[in-house]
Design a protein around this motif. Sequence first.
Motif, PDB file in Angstrom:
ATOM      1  N   PHE A 155      32.384  20.181  -0.925  1.00  0.00           N
ATOM      2  CA  PHE A 155      32.628  21.533  -0.420  1.00  0.00           C
ATOM      3  C   PHE A 155      31.357  22.373  -0.518  1.00  0.00           C
ATOM      4  CE2 PHE A 155      33.701  25.983  -1.126  1.00  0.00           C
ATOM      5  CZ  PHE A 155      34.573  26.244  -0.078  1.00  0.00           C
ATOM      6  N   ASN A 204      29.162  23.961   2.907  1.00  0.00           N
ATOM      7  CA  ASN A 204      29.291  25.397   3.177  1.00  0.00           C
ATOM      8  C   ASN A 204      27.983  26.117   2.888  1.00  0.00           C
ATOM      9  OD1 ASN A 204      32.298  26.074   3.749  1.00  0.00           O
ATOM     10  ND2 ASN A 204      32.333  24.548   2.133  1.00  0.00           N
ATOM     11  N   ILE A 214      36.697  28.292  -3.614  1.00  0.00           N
ATOM     12  CA  ILE A 214      36.943  26.968  -4.176  1.00  0.00           C
ATOM     13  C   ILE A 214      38.311  26.916  -4.844  1.00  0.00           C
ATOM     14  CG2 ILE A 214      36.179  25.289  -5.904  1.00  0.00           C
ATOM     15  CD1 ILE A 214      33.301  26.240  -5.328  1.00  0.00           C
ATOM     16  N   LYS A 254      41.092  26.567  -2.286  1.00  0.00           N
ATOM     17  CA  LYS A 254      41.174  25.255  -1.654  1.00  0.00           C
ATOM     18  C   LYS A 254      41.593  24.150  -2.625  1.00  0.00           C
ATOM     19  CE  LYS A 254      38.741  21.941   1.110  1.00  0.00           C
ATOM     20  NZ  LYS A 254      38.450  21.873   2.480  1.00  0.00           N
TER      21      LYS A 254
END
Length: 82
Positions: free
Chosen positions: A34, A38, A46, A49
């Motif tokens: 991630f 990004n 974070i 998700k």
Amino acid sequence: MKDKLYRKQLFLHLDGIVVISNIAVLNKIKILEFIKSNQSFTAQDICTKYKTNIAYLNVSLRTLLSIGIIDISKKEKFKINK
């Protein structure tokens, strides 16, 4: 001079112990992917998700920040250092 070199090596070793465990966990739960994918993100991005504990996540992010892997803006947005 030898004392200074010894202390430097000791603290690098201690940093490594903390950093390796953080990186291993972040990798295992795919947070490193991630971060890499990004441009910028917040700790809350974070947590939303991955359903993580924000306090522990902040410790991990601050650890990465302290060794220069990521950077942070004044608005608490993190980004990866190139």
